[in-house]
Design a protein around this motif. Sequence first.
Motif, PDB file in Angstrom:
ATOM      1  N   ILE A   1       0.751  -1.260  -0.086  1.00 25.78           N
ATOM      2  CA  ILE A   1      -0.019  -0.187  -0.147  1.00 25.78           C
ATOM      3  C   ILE A   1       0.911   1.210   0.116  1.00 25.78           C
ATOM      4  CG2 ILE A   1      -1.816   1.219   1.145  1.00 25.78           C
ATOM      5  CD1 ILE A   1      -2.762  -1.088  -0.269  1.00 25.78           C
ATOM      6  N   GLY A   2       1.997   1.221   0.823  1.00 22.22           N
ATOM      7  CA  GLY A   2       2.793   2.306   0.744  1.00 22.22           C
ATOM      8  C   GLY A   2       3.420   2.720  -0.544  1.00 22.22           C
ATOM      9  N   ARG A   3       3.721   1.732  -1.366  1.00 18.94           N
ATOM     10  CA  ARG A   3       4.353   1.693  -2.530  1.00 18.94           C
ATOM     11  C   ARG A   3       3.325   2.475  -3.560  1.00 18.94           C
ATOM     12  NH1 ARG A   3       6.758  -3.123  -1.814  1.00 18.94           N
ATOM     13  NH2 ARG A   3       5.048  -4.367  -2.585  1.00 18.94           N
ATOM     14  N   VAL A   4       2.060   1.848  -3.660  1.00 21.28           N
ATOM     15  CA  VAL A   4       1.062   2.483  -4.385  1.00 21.28           C
ATOM     16  C   VAL A   4       0.665   4.112  -3.888  1.00 21.28           C
ATOM     17  CG1 VAL A   4      -1.506   2.220  -4.932  1.00 21.28           C
ATOM     18  CG2 VAL A   4      -0.220   0.424  -4.704  1.00 21.28           C
ATOM     19  N   ALA A   5       0.790   4.248  -2.473  1.00 25.56           N
ATOM     20  CA  ALA A   5       0.451   5.734  -2.412  1.00 25.56           C
ATOM     21  C   ALA A   5       1.523   6.559  -2.731  1.00 25.56           C
ATOM     22  CB  ALA A   5       0.333   5.587  -0.705  1.00 25.56           C
ATOM     23  N   LEU A   6       2.807   6.053  -2.735  1.00 21.60           N
ATOM     24  CA  LEU A   6       4.095   6.886  -3.229  1.00 21.60           C
ATOM     25  C   LEU A   6       3.824   7.280  -4.616  1.00 21.60           C
ATOM     26  CD1 LEU A   6       6.872   5.676  -1.151  1.00 21.60           C
ATOM     27  CD2 LEU A   6       5.952   7.731  -0.922  1.00 21.60           C
ATOM     28  N   ARG A   7       3.507   6.267  -5.282  1.00 20.17           N
ATOM     29  CA  ARG A   7       3.365   6.441  -6.761  1.00 20.17           C
ATOM     30  C   ARG A   7       1.951   7.398  -7.081  1.00 20.17           C
ATOM     31  NH1 ARG A   7       4.477   0.362  -7.520  1.00 20.17           N
ATOM     32  NH2 ARG A   7       2.252   0.151  -7.247  1.00 20.17           N
ATOM     33  N   ALA A   8       1.131   7.332  -6.289  1.00 22.39           N
ATOM     34  CA  ALA A   8       0.109   8.219  -6.357  1.00 22.39           C
ATOM     35  C   ALA A   8       0.396   9.824  -6.060  1.00 22.39           C
ATOM     36  CB  ALA A   8      -1.101   7.990  -5.748  1.00 22.39           C
TER      37      ALA A   8
END
Length: 98
Positions: free
Chosen positions: A30-37
């Motif tokens: 989830i952290g990776r997705v949040a950073l990409r967003a």
Amino acid sequence: MKKPSSKIREEIAKLQEQLKHAETREAERIGRVALRAGLGEIEIEETELQAAFEELAKRFRGGKPGTTGRKGAGESSTGNGQSEALASGAASGGSTEA
């Protein structure tokens, strides 16, 4: 046949370790997705971020958005640890304090 309490404690310890690893994997994802967003670049209080994640989780679980009934800042109930992990994972750039 009943298991001795020492055996049960060993099993609990193993399950807790498995849970810790599973939560870490989920938080990192989830952290990776949040950073990409782009969430890593936004200055936001962790409590606000957690509330937003709770709304998002409700949306995908089929709940009504806008009616959180959420607990006070920093509180977490059983089953809500994932929200906490998600928020801390996103806020800290994908790593958690597991």
